[in-house]
Design a protein around this motif. Structure first.
Motif, PDB file in Angstrom:
ATOM      1  N   ASP A 184       2.599  -4.955  17.218  1.00 20.94           N
ATOM      2  CA  ASP A 184       1.189  -5.648  17.413  1.00 20.94           C
ATOM      3  C   ASP A 184       0.048  -4.697  17.186  1.00 20.94           C
ATOM      4  OD1 ASP A 184       2.611  -8.097  18.205  1.00 20.94           O
ATOM      5  OD2 ASP A 184       2.538  -7.605  20.181  1.00 20.94           O
ATOM      6  N   GLU A 185      -0.639  -4.375  18.242  1.00 21.30           N
ATOM      7  CA  GLU A 185      -1.763  -3.491  17.900  1.00 21.30           C
ATOM      8  C   GLU A 185      -1.355  -2.149  18.405  1.00 21.30           C
ATOM      9  OE1 GLU A 185      -4.264  -4.370  15.667  1.00 21.30           O
ATOM     10  OE2 GLU A 185      -3.175  -6.153  15.411  1.00 21.30           O
ATOM     11  N   TYR A 186      -0.353  -1.767  18.741  1.00 21.21           N
ATOM     12  CA  TYR A 186      -0.001  -0.455  19.381  1.00 21.21           C
ATOM     13  C   TYR A 186       0.721   0.380  18.401  1.00 21.21           C
ATOM     14  CZ  TYR A 186      -1.116  -2.512  23.883  1.00 21.21           C
ATOM     15  OH  TYR A 186      -1.856  -3.390  25.082  1.00 21.21           O
ATOM     16  N   VAL A 187       0.311   1.704  18.206  1.00 11.52           N
ATOM     17  CA  VAL A 187       0.746   2.429  17.086  1.00 11.52           C
ATOM     18  C   VAL A 187       2.267   3.068  17.788  1.00 11.52           C
ATOM     19  CG1 VAL A 187       0.794   4.504  15.484  1.00 11.52           C
ATOM     20  CG2 VAL A 187      -1.411   2.805  15.977  1.00 11.52           C
ATOM     21  N   VAL A 188       3.274   2.813  17.211  1.00  8.44           N
ATOM     22  CA  VAL A 188       4.703   3.259  17.349  1.00  8.44           C
ATOM     23  C   VAL A 188       4.637   4.782  17.107  1.00  8.44           C
ATOM     24  CG1 VAL A 188       7.023   3.141  17.384  1.00  8.44           C
ATOM     25  CG2 VAL A 188       5.681   0.943  17.842  1.00  8.44           C
ATOM     26  N   ARG A 189       4.002   4.972  15.794  1.00  8.65           N
ATOM     27  CA  ARG A 189       4.153   6.170  14.890  1.00  8.65           C
ATOM     28  C   ARG A 189       3.289   6.196  13.764  1.00  8.65           C
ATOM     29  NH1 ARG A 189       9.482   7.950  11.964  1.00  8.65           N
ATOM     30  NH2 ARG A 189       8.792   6.671  10.362  1.00  8.65           N
ATOM     31  N   THR A 190       2.272   7.099  13.572  1.00  6.30           N
ATOM     32  CA  THR A 190       1.258   7.111  12.522  1.00  6.30           C
ATOM     33  C   THR A 190       2.255   7.596  11.185  1.00  6.30           C
ATOM     34  OG1 THR A 190       0.802   9.492  13.196  1.00  6.30           O
ATOM     35  CG2 THR A 190      -0.474   7.763  13.916  1.00  6.30           C
ATOM     36  N   ALA A 191       1.705   7.142  10.077  1.00  7.18           N
ATOM     37  CA  ALA A 191       2.210   7.394   8.782  1.00  7.18           C
ATOM     38  C   ALA A 191       1.665   8.696   8.325  1.00  7.18           C
ATOM     39  CB  ALA A 191       1.689   6.298   7.838  1.00  7.18           C
ATOM     40  N   LYS A 192       2.667   9.441   7.800  1.00  7.41           N
ATOM     41  CA  LYS A 192       2.356  10.599   7.189  1.00  7.41           C
ATOM     42  C   LYS A 192       1.827  10.742   5.697  1.00  7.41           C
ATOM     43  CE  LYS A 192       4.479  13.902  10.630  1.00  7.41           C
ATOM     44  NZ  LYS A 192       4.713  12.855  11.508  1.00  7.41           N
ATOM     45  N   VAL A 193       0.723  10.854   5.492  1.00  7.89           N
ATOM     46  CA  VAL A 193       0.276  10.480   4.213  1.00  7.89           C
ATOM     47  C   VAL A 193      -0.504  11.434   3.545  1.00  7.89           C
ATOM     48  CG1 VAL A 193       0.144   7.980   4.724  1.00  7.89           C
ATOM     49  CG2 VAL A 193      -1.836   9.624   5.049  1.00  7.89           C
ATOM     50  N   LYS A 194      -0.512  11.413   1.957  1.00  4.06           N
ATOM     51  CA  LYS A 194      -1.561  12.370   1.247  1.00  4.06           C
ATOM     52  C   LYS A 194      -2.792  11.358   1.021  1.00  4.06           C
ATOM     53  CE  LYS A 194      -1.734  14.266  -3.523  1.00  4.06           C
ATOM     54  NZ  LYS A 194      -0.908  14.377  -4.954  1.00  4.06           N
ATOM     55  N   VAL A 195      -3.776  11.966   0.947  1.00  2.00           N
ATOM     56  CA  VAL A 195      -5.423  11.375   0.996  1.00  2.00           C
ATOM     57  C   VAL A 195      -6.055  11.897  -0.145  1.00  2.00           C
ATOM     58  CG1 VAL A 195      -7.376  10.779   2.172  1.00  2.00           C
ATOM     59  CG2 VAL A 195      -5.301  10.951   3.419  1.00  2.00           C
ATOM     60  N   SER A 196      -6.548  10.852  -0.984  1.00  3.18           N
ATOM     61  CA  SER A 196      -7.446  11.382  -1.953  1.00  3.18           C
ATOM     62  C   SER A 196      -8.910  11.246  -1.681  1.00  3.18           C
ATOM     63  CB  SER A 196      -7.255  10.774  -3.362  1.00  3.18           C
ATOM     64  OG  SER A 196      -5.990  11.046  -3.706  1.00  3.18           O
ATOM     65  N   LYS A 197      -9.790  12.007  -1.595  1.00  2.00           N
ATOM     66  CA  LYS A 197     -11.253  12.052  -1.383  1.00  2.00           C
ATOM     67  C   LYS A 197     -12.075  11.904  -2.728  1.00  2.00           C
ATOM     68  CE  LYS A 197     -11.284  14.149   2.942  1.00  2.00           C
ATOM     69  NZ  LYS A 197     -11.961  13.210   3.808  1.00  2.00           N
ATOM     70  N   PRO A 198     -13.128  11.192  -2.844  1.00  2.00           N
ATOM     71  CA  PRO A 198     -14.031  11.036  -4.011  1.00  2.00           C
ATOM     72  C   PRO A 198     -14.692  12.328  -4.192  1.00  2.00           C
ATOM     73  CG  PRO A 198     -14.685   9.546  -2.407  1.00  2.00           C
ATOM     74  CD  PRO A 198     -13.863  10.362  -1.583  1.00  2.00           C
ATOM     75  N   ALA A 199     -14.280  12.743  -5.501  1.00  2.00           N
ATOM     76  CA  ALA A 199     -14.840  14.211  -5.663  1.00  2.00           C
ATOM     77  C   ALA A 199     -16.485  14.231  -6.073  1.00  2.00           C
ATOM     78  CB  ALA A 199     -14.378  14.513  -7.391  1.00  2.00           C
ATOM     79  N   PRO A 200     -16.966  15.206  -5.518  1.00  2.00           N
ATOM     80  CA  PRO A 200     -18.373  15.153  -5.568  1.00  2.00           C
ATOM     81  C   PRO A 200     -18.846  15.078  -6.934  1.00  2.00           C
ATOM     82  CG  PRO A 200     -17.663  17.414  -5.176  1.00  2.00           C
ATOM     83  CD  PRO A 200     -16.526  16.486  -4.963  1.00  2.00           C
ATOM     84  N   LYS A 201     -20.087  14.467  -7.268  1.00  2.00           N
ATOM     85  CA  LYS A 201     -20.572  14.118  -8.574  1.00  2.00           C
ATOM     86  C   LYS A 201     -21.426  15.256  -8.641  1.00  2.00           C
ATOM     87  CE  LYS A 201     -20.450   9.148  -8.091  1.00  2.00           C
ATOM     88  NZ  LYS A 201     -21.355   7.750  -8.006  1.00  2.00           N
ATOM     89  N   PRO A 202     -21.532  15.787 -10.187  1.00  2.00           N
ATOM     90  CA  PRO A 202     -22.482  16.930 -10.420  1.00  2.00           C
ATOM     91  C   PRO A 202     -23.758  16.359 -10.676  1.00  2.00           C
ATOM     92  CG  PRO A 202     -20.873  16.208 -12.400  1.00  2.00           C
ATOM     93  CD  PRO A 202     -20.794  15.607 -11.150  1.00  2.00           C
TER      94      PRO A 202
END
Length: 218
Positions: A184-202
């Motif tokens: 339901d809304e209870y987390v049994v186990r979080t997902a281990k992931v790779k995250v992409s962040k927005p690159a800073p704009k010059p």
């Protein structure tokens, strides 16, 4: 004789005074009787109230005992429900474990004459086991957390790798290393992931542009 008669007349009380004394005594008796009746009525009322208090105390003790018994029964029922749920889940998991054991035995008996066919058969068996595992989890309300190409949520995701990308506008999960699950809304186990962040704009270099234009004109 006259002197004696005179003395006797002095010692006798007037009739009016006797009547007043008798009336006062009667009033005192009446007041005492009235007071005794009031005291008796009050005593009866106190006895009645004491009986009611005892009755209420006994009722309260019974209610407390009933509530304690109800609480114990509720706890026992909850424990039984938990055990039944674990029993059902364990039974399904044990069936999957049996399938894994058979797959392992089959891998040990792979014929060298036709390894490709045996390999395909083993892979198909593993897929079936994985599907059964997924169905068992769904049966008990355990669902996979959708992660790939979704916005990063620290409540559901654990970032183990981070990179920057100019193609995205917000923190996005681009790869899942280990699936996460929730009940339901209870987390049994979080997902281990790779995250992409927005690159800073010059930032635009207006000064260089102006200098370049000036140099060209010069």
């Amino acid at each position: 004789m006259k002197h004696g008669e005179k003395h006797s007349a002095r010692t006798e009380s007037p009739p009016v005074q006797k009547e007043e004394i008798q009336t006062a005594e009667e009033q005192c008796v009446e007041e005492n009787e009235k007071l005794e009746k009031e005291i008796s009525a009050q005593d009866e009322e106190i006895m009645k109230l004491n009986k009611e208090v005892e009755t209420l105390k006994d009722l309260l003790q019974r209610r407390q005992a009933d509530f304690e018994n109800f609480r114990k029964r509720t706890v026992k029922i909850q424990e039984e429900y938990k055990k039944l749920a674990i029993k059902d889940f364990a039974c399904d998991i044990l069936n999957i474990s049996d399938d894994l054991s058979r797959a392992i035995e089959a891998s040990d008996n792979i014929s060298s004459a036709d390894p490709s066919s045996a390999k395909e058969s083993l892979a198909e068996g593993v897929k079936i086991i994985a599907k059964r595992m997924e169905e068992t989890l769904k049966k008990f309300g355990i669902a996979e957390i959708e992660s790939e190409n979704k916005a990063f949520d620290p409540n559901y995701h654990e970032a183990i790798e981070i990179e920057s990308s100019a193609d995205i506008q917000y923190d996005t999960v681009t790869k899942v290393y280990q699936k996460g699950f929730k009940l339901d809304e209870y987390v049994v186990r979080t997902a281990k992931v790779k995250v992409s962040k927005p690159a800073p704009k010059p930032a635009a270099d207006a000064c260089d542009g102006g200098n370049g234009k000036g140099d060209k004109e010069a």
